[in-house]
Design an enzyme around this catalytic site. Structure first.
Site, PDB file in Angstrom:
ATOM      1  N   CYS A  46       0.814  -1.217   0.000  1.00 41.80           N
ATOM      2  CA  CYS A  46       0.000   0.000   0.000  1.00 41.80           C
ATOM      3  C   CYS A  46       0.850   1.271   0.000  1.00 41.80           C
ATOM      4  O   CYS A  46       2.037   1.253   0.318  1.00 41.80           O
ATOM      5  CB  CYS A  46      -0.952   0.006   1.185  1.00 41.80           C
ATOM      6  SG  CYS A  46      -0.120   0.227   2.752  1.00 41.80           S
ATOM      7  N   CYS A  48       0.771   3.829   2.046  1.00 45.91           N
ATOM      8  CA  CYS A  48       1.303   4.284   3.335  1.00 45.91           C
ATOM      9  C   CYS A  48       2.535   3.486   3.741  1.00 45.91           C
ATOM     10  O   CYS A  48       3.391   3.999   4.467  1.00 45.91           O
ATOM     11  CB  CYS A  48       0.230   4.298   4.426  1.00 45.91           C
ATOM     12  SG  CYS A  48      -0.475   2.730   4.870  1.00 45.91           S
TER      13      CYS A  48
END
Length: 136
Positions: A46, A48
């Site tokens: 992802c 993040c």
């Protein structure tokens, strides 16, 4: 399962910095019961993880205090190893990415995805460095 070609460069962001890649449940079990302090990163594809978790974790290691052992597993790839790691993260629910610090096999600090998401890498590093100051 994510394809190997996608995952390997993301793994390398940590393994190239000295993190031990834990690919099996046995490796996880052995790593987390070591004496001293062990940092475990549950890595992820992802945004993040790419923008905050991996850079923040790497930056956190530039201070005077750091964990004795650096380890990582990859969610969506090292499926059985991640499942074993998550057994040691109770009472926290499954989260990826996440970063956990263990001292003598006991979980002492945890950064869940909601602590990582939306925060800059510097904030992640500062949080971890405060934990290193306390436990390492």
């Amino acid at each position: 399962m994510y394809p190997t070609d996608l995952v390997m460069p993301m793994k390398a962001e940590l393994t190239d910095k000295g993190f031990q890649d834990l690919a099996t449940p046995t490796q996880v079990e052995e790593a987390l019961k070591q004496s001293g302090t062990t940092l475990l990163v549950i890595n992820s594809v992802c945004g993040c993880a790419a923008g905050a978790a991996r850079p923040g974790v790497v930056y956190s290691l530039t201070g005077d205090k750091k964990p004795d052992h650096l380890t990582t597993v990859f969610a969506g790839f090292d499926t059985e190893a991640v499942a074993e790691a998550r057994k040691h993260l109770a009472p926290f629910p499954p989260s990826s990415p996440c970063v956990a610090l263990f001292k003598d096999g006991e979980l002492v600090h945890m950064l869940e995805r909601h602590h990582i998401e939306g925060n800059p890498a510097g904030a992640i590093a500062a949080n971890l460095q405060a934990a290193y100051d306390e436990y390492c």
